[in-house]
Design a protein around this motif. Sequence first.
Motif, PDB file in Angstrom:
ATOM      1  N   SER A  44       0.824  -1.206   0.000  1.00  0.00           N
ATOM      2  CA  SER A  44       0.000   0.000   0.000  1.00  0.00           C
ATOM      3  C   SER A  44       0.858   1.256   0.000  1.00  0.00           C
ATOM      4  O   SER A  44       0.545   2.241  -0.677  1.00  0.00           O
ATOM      5  CB  SER A  44      -0.930  -0.004   1.215  1.00  0.00           C
ATOM      6  N   SER A  45       1.987   1.220   0.725  1.00  0.00           N
ATOM      7  CA  SER A  45       2.855   2.404   0.805  1.00  0.00           C
ATOM      8  C   SER A  45       3.580   2.688  -0.509  1.00  0.00           C
ATOM      9  O   SER A  45       4.096   3.787  -0.708  1.00  0.00           O
ATOM     10  CB  SER A  45       3.884   2.228   1.930  1.00  0.00           C
ATOM     11  N   PHE A  46       3.612   1.722  -1.400  1.00  0.00           N
ATOM     12  CA  PHE A  46       4.181   1.920  -2.736  1.00  0.00           C
ATOM     13  C   PHE A  46       3.104   2.308  -3.745  1.00  0.00           C
ATOM     14  O   PHE A  46       3.396   2.535  -4.909  1.00  0.00           O
ATOM     15  CB  PHE A  46       4.867   0.637  -3.223  1.00  0.00           C
ATOM     16  N   GLY A  47       1.844   2.360  -3.285  1.00  0.00           N
ATOM     17  CA  GLY A  47       0.738   2.652  -4.193  1.00  0.00           C
ATOM     18  C   GLY A  47       0.230   1.431  -4.919  1.00  0.00           C
ATOM     19  O   GLY A  47      -0.404   1.543  -5.970  1.00  0.00           O
ATOM     20  N   GLY A  48       0.492   0.254  -4.331  1.00  0.00           N
ATOM     21  CA  GLY A  48       0.137  -0.998  -4.998  1.00  0.00           C
ATOM     22  C   GLY A  48      -1.204  -1.586  -4.613  1.00  0.00           C
ATOM     23  O   GLY A  48      -1.518  -2.724  -4.972  1.00  0.00           O
ATOM     24  N   GLY A  49      -2.022  -0.820  -3.886  1.00  0.00           N
ATOM     25  CA  GLY A  49      -3.368  -1.290  -3.568  1.00  0.00           C
ATOM     26  C   GLY A  49      -3.444  -2.161  -2.331  1.00  0.00           C
ATOM     27  O   GLY A  49      -2.513  -2.222  -1.519  1.00  0.00           O
ATOM     28  N   THR A  50      -4.582  -2.864  -2.212  1.00  0.00           N
ATOM     29  CA  THR A  50      -4.877  -3.628  -0.993  1.00  0.00           C
ATOM     30  C   THR A  50      -5.272  -5.080  -1.276  1.00  0.00           C
ATOM     31  O   THR A  50      -6.193  -5.614  -0.661  1.00  0.00           O
ATOM     32  CB  THR A  50      -6.006  -2.945  -0.195  1.00  0.00           C
ATOM     33  N   ILE A  51      -4.610  -5.711  -2.220  1.00  0.00           N
ATOM     34  CA  ILE A  51      -4.804  -7.127  -2.566  1.00  0.00           C
ATOM     35  C   ILE A  51      -6.078  -7.309  -3.400  1.00  0.00           C
ATOM     36  O   ILE A  51      -6.055  -7.804  -4.516  1.00  0.00           O
ATOM     37  CB  ILE A  51      -4.863  -8.063  -1.337  1.00  0.00           C
ATOM     38  N   VAL A  52      -7.213  -6.928  -2.803  1.00  0.00           N
ATOM     39  CA  VAL A  52      -8.523  -6.977  -3.458  1.00  0.00           C
ATOM     40  C   VAL A  52      -9.179  -5.622  -3.214  1.00  0.00           C
ATOM     41  O   VAL A  52      -9.187  -5.141  -2.080  1.00  0.00           O
ATOM     42  CB  VAL A  52      -9.395  -8.097  -2.844  1.00  0.00           C
ATOM     43  N   ASP A  53      -9.718  -4.989  -4.254  1.00  0.00           N
ATOM     44  CA  ASP A  53     -10.298  -3.668  -4.030  1.00  0.00           C
ATOM     45  C   ASP A  53     -11.715  -3.754  -3.466  1.00  0.00           C
ATOM     46  O   ASP A  53     -12.258  -4.851  -3.261  1.00  0.00           O
ATOM     47  CB  ASP A  53     -10.237  -2.811  -5.298  1.00  0.00           C
ATOM     48  N   ALA A  54     -12.312  -2.603  -3.202  1.00  0.00           N
ATOM     49  CA  ALA A  54     -13.617  -2.556  -2.535  1.00  0.00           C
ATOM     50  C   ALA A  54     -14.731  -3.210  -3.343  1.00  0.00           C
ATOM     51  O   ALA A  54     -15.751  -3.633  -2.791  1.00  0.00           O
ATOM     52  CB  ALA A  54     -13.977  -1.106  -2.231  1.00  0.00           C
ATOM     53  N   SER A  55     -14.532  -3.325  -4.652  1.00  0.00           N
ATOM     54  CA  SER A  55     -15.564  -3.947  -5.494  1.00  0.00           C
ATOM     55  C   SER A  55     -15.399  -5.461  -5.577  1.00  0.00           C
ATOM     56  O   SER A  55     -16.238  -6.146  -6.161  1.00  0.00           O
ATOM     57  CB  SER A  55     -15.505  -3.357  -6.910  1.00  0.00           C
ATOM     58  N   GLY A  56     -14.299  -5.967  -5.000  1.00  0.00           N
ATOM     59  CA  GLY A  56     -14.047  -7.406  -5.048  1.00  0.00           C
ATOM     60  C   GLY A  56     -13.076  -7.812  -6.138  1.00  0.00           C
ATOM     61  O   GLY A  56     -12.742  -8.989  -6.290  1.00  0.00           O
ATOM     62  N   LYS A  57     -12.570  -6.858  -6.903  1.00  0.00           N
ATOM     63  CA  LYS A  57     -11.616  -7.157  -7.977  1.00  0.00           C
ATOM     64  C   LYS A  57     -10.240  -7.460  -7.400  1.00  0.00           C
ATOM     65  O   LYS A  57      -9.745  -6.746  -6.522  1.00  0.00           O
ATOM     66  CB  LYS A  57     -11.525  -5.965  -8.933  1.00  0.00           C
ATOM     67  N   VAL A  58      -9.605  -8.516  -7.898  1.00  0.00           N
ATOM     68  CA  VAL A  58      -8.255  -8.874  -7.474  1.00  0.00           C
ATOM     69  C   VAL A  58      -7.268  -7.918  -8.143  1.00  0.00           C
ATOM     70  O   VAL A  58      -7.198  -7.841  -9.371  1.00  0.00           O
ATOM     71  CB  VAL A  58      -7.924 -10.327  -7.863  1.00  0.00           C
ATOM     72  N   THR A  59      -6.515  -7.171  -7.332  1.00  0.00           N
ATOM     73  CA  THR A  59      -5.641  -6.123  -7.861  1.00  0.00           C
ATOM     74  C   THR A  59      -4.164  -6.328  -7.526  1.00  0.00           C
ATOM     75  O   THR A  59      -3.341  -5.477  -7.847  1.00  0.00           O
ATOM     76  CB  THR A  59      -6.069  -4.757  -7.287  1.00  0.00           C
ATOM     77  N   ILE A  60      -3.820  -7.434  -6.898  1.00  0.00           N
ATOM     78  CA  ILE A  60      -2.484  -7.595  -6.323  1.00  0.00           C
ATOM     79  C   ILE A  60      -1.358  -7.661  -7.352  1.00  0.00           C
ATOM     80  O   ILE A  60      -0.227  -7.244  -7.091  1.00  0.00           O
ATOM     81  CB  ILE A  60      -2.434  -8.852  -5.416  1.00  0.00           C
ATOM     82  N   ASN A  61      -1.643  -8.154  -8.554  1.00  0.00           N
ATOM     83  CA  ASN A  61      -0.583  -8.314  -9.552  1.00  0.00           C
ATOM     84  C   ASN A  61      -0.397  -7.019 -10.333  1.00  0.00           C
ATOM     85  O   ASN A  61      -0.947  -6.832 -11.411  1.00  0.00           O
ATOM     86  CB  ASN A  61      -0.923  -9.473 -10.496  1.00  0.00           C
ATOM     87  N   ASN A  62       0.403  -6.099  -9.757  1.00  0.00           N
ATOM     88  CA  ASN A  62       0.668  -4.823 -10.422  1.00  0.00           C
ATOM     89  C   ASN A  62       2.121  -4.417 -10.178  1.00  0.00           C
ATOM     90  O   ASN A  62       2.765  -4.909  -9.231  1.00  0.00           O
ATOM     91  CB  ASN A  62      -0.298  -3.744  -9.926  1.00  0.00           C
ATOM     92  N   PRO A  63       2.679  -3.551 -11.033  1.00  0.00           N
ATOM     93  CA  PRO A  63       4.107  -3.211 -10.944  1.00  0.00           C
ATOM     94  C   PRO A  63       4.529  -2.628  -9.591  1.00  0.00           C
ATOM     95  O   PRO A  63       5.641  -2.896  -9.118  1.00  0.00           O
ATOM     96  CB  PRO A  63       4.286  -2.175 -12.060  1.00  0.00           C
ATOM     97  N   LYS A  64       3.686  -1.837  -8.953  1.00  0.00           N
ATOM     98  CA  LYS A  64       4.076  -1.222  -7.681  1.00  0.00           C
ATOM     99  C   LYS A  64       4.113  -2.258  -6.558  1.00  0.00           C
ATOM    100  O   LYS A  64       4.956  -2.167  -5.657  1.00  0.00           O
ATOM    101  CB  LYS A  64       3.128  -0.076  -7.340  1.00  0.00           C
ATOM    102  N   ALA A  65       3.227  -3.239  -6.613  1.00  0.00           N
ATOM    103  CA  ALA A  65       3.272  -4.321  -5.630  1.00  0.00           C
ATOM    104  C   ALA A  65       4.533  -5.149  -5.816  1.00  0.00           C
ATOM    105  O   ALA A  65       5.184  -5.554  -4.834  1.00  0.00           O
ATOM    106  CB  ALA A  65       2.031  -5.207  -5.766  1.00  0.00           C
ATOM    107  N   VAL A  66       4.906  -5.389  -7.073  1.00  0.00           N
ATOM    108  CA  VAL A  66       6.151  -6.113  -7.368  1.00  0.00           C
ATOM    109  C   VAL A  66       7.347  -5.348  -6.824  1.00  0.00           C
ATOM    110  O   VAL A  66       8.243  -5.918  -6.187  1.00  0.00           O
ATOM    111  CB  VAL A  66       6.296  -6.341  -8.890  1.00  0.00           C
ATOM    112  N   GLU A  67       7.354  -4.042  -7.056  1.00  0.00           N
ATOM    113  CA  GLU A  67       8.459  -3.207  -6.572  1.00  0.00           C
ATOM    114  C   GLU A  67       8.549  -3.227  -5.046  1.00  0.00           C
ATOM    115  O   GLU A  67       9.651  -3.291  -4.477  1.00  0.00           O
ATOM    116  CB  GLU A  67       8.268  -1.772  -7.061  1.00  0.00           C
TER     117      GLU A  67
END
Length: 420
Positions: A201-224
Motif C-alpha cells: 500500500s505504501s508503494f501505491g500498490g493497492g490492498t490485494i482486493v479492491d472494494a468492489s471485489g476485484k483482485v488487484t495484487i498483480n501490479n508493478p508497484k506491488a512487485v516493486e
Amino acid sequence: MKKVIAFVGLTAALSAAGQASAVTLTFACDSVGAGYNECQKGADAWAKKTGNTVKLVQVPKETDQRLALYQQQLGAKSADVDVYMIDVVWPGLISQHLLDLNKYIPAAEVKQHFPAIVQNNTIGGKLVGMPFFTDAGVLYYRTDLLKKYGYNAAPKTWNELSTMAQKIQAGERKTNSKFVGFVFQGKNYEGLTCDALEWISSFGGGTIVDASGKVTINNPKAVEALRTLSAMVGPVAPSAVTTYGEEEARNVWQAGNAAFMRNWPYAYALAQDAKSPIRNKIGVAALPAGPGGKPAATLGGWQLAVNAYSKNPKEAASLVQYMTGLQEQKRRAIEASYNPTIASLYKDAGVLKAVPFFGSLYNVFTNAVARPATVTGSKYNQVSDAFSTAVYSVLTKKSAPGPALKTLEGQLGRIKGRGW
C-alpha cells in the motif's frame, strides 16, 4: 455519567442475590506481550465488583491458530468459553456463533467507540463484538543510535530505512555481533499479511482486493514493494526474520539488538519497563513509504464477543461491558500502551503522558488500511493464507516477486470464483 450509572446498575443487579448466585466465566483473552496479565487485571476488577469469578484460558499467540481453535469450539456449539477476544477481521467469519450485544449494552455507550470499528463489528444488524483496543503498525527506532550515527529523524522511505539500518548495523556489530538493522513479522501467518499489506500500500500498490471485489495484487508497484523489502532480508534484516512473529521481533528489539522494528503499539510499554535495556531510548513514527507513495499502517485491533452458547450470557455481557469501558481502556492505555477505541481518551492527559505518540500518530491509527475482510467475507482466511504464502516465498528467495504475484492472482481468482 449515564455510562457509569448503566454499568453500576447492571453490576448491582448481577450481585444483588449475593455470593450464592455467583457464576464462573471462562475468558479466552490475550497471549501476546503483557496481554494475558492485563486481561487478568481487568477480569479480576470486574469479578470483585460483581462477586463472580473469571477463569482465563491460555490461547495460541498466532492469530491463525487462535481462529482455528475458536471455529472448532464454536462449530461444536461448545459452551466451554463464555467470552472470546476476536480479531478485527473475524466478525464476518464467526458472527453466527456470537451474541448480539445490542441487547445488553446501552446504545449511548456503544456510540463512544470509533464508529468504523462498531460498523465492522455489526453483521446483519447484530453487534457481535465490542471494540476492546485498536491497532495499527508503527515503526520503532532507537533514538540514541540515530543520534550516534548522524541522523536527526526517523526514515521517511523504505530506501532511507535500509541505508540507515545498514550504517547503524555495521557500526554496532563492532561490539555486538548479534546486532541487526531491522526486524518485523516475517513468519508465514496473519502477521505477515499485515506487514506486507503495509509495504504494498505504501508503494501505491493497492490492498490485494479492491472494494468492489476485484483482485488487484498483480501490479508493478506491488512487485516493486516486495522486491525492495525482500532485498533487506540478509543485508538489513536477519535471515531468521522469516521465523518471527510479534514477540520474536520484540524480543530482539527489546534486548537492544536492532535499530528499527515494525510492530504494534503494545510493544512500547514493554520496552519502557524499568528493566528494559532500551528504556528511554525509543522513538515511534509512521512507517516509511515507497517512492511517490505515502505511509500505510494496517488496521489491527481486537474485540470482545460473547459465545452465543454461553450458559451465562448476561454475566458474560457485563464482563465485556466492563472490559471495553472507558475506565478499563484508560488503565490499559496508561499501563500497557494499548490503543483505546474511545476517541476521548486520545485527548486524556494521563494517557498522553504515558504514551506520547498516541497524540502525534492519531491520524495513523484512525486512517489505517483495512485488510480485505469485508469484501471477501467467509473467504478472507483463504485470501490471507494465499497472500502471506506468496510473500513468504519471496522473502525466503524461493520465488521472484513478479512470478509470485502472478501465481497469487490466479489463486485469488479461483477463490473468488467459489464466491465471496
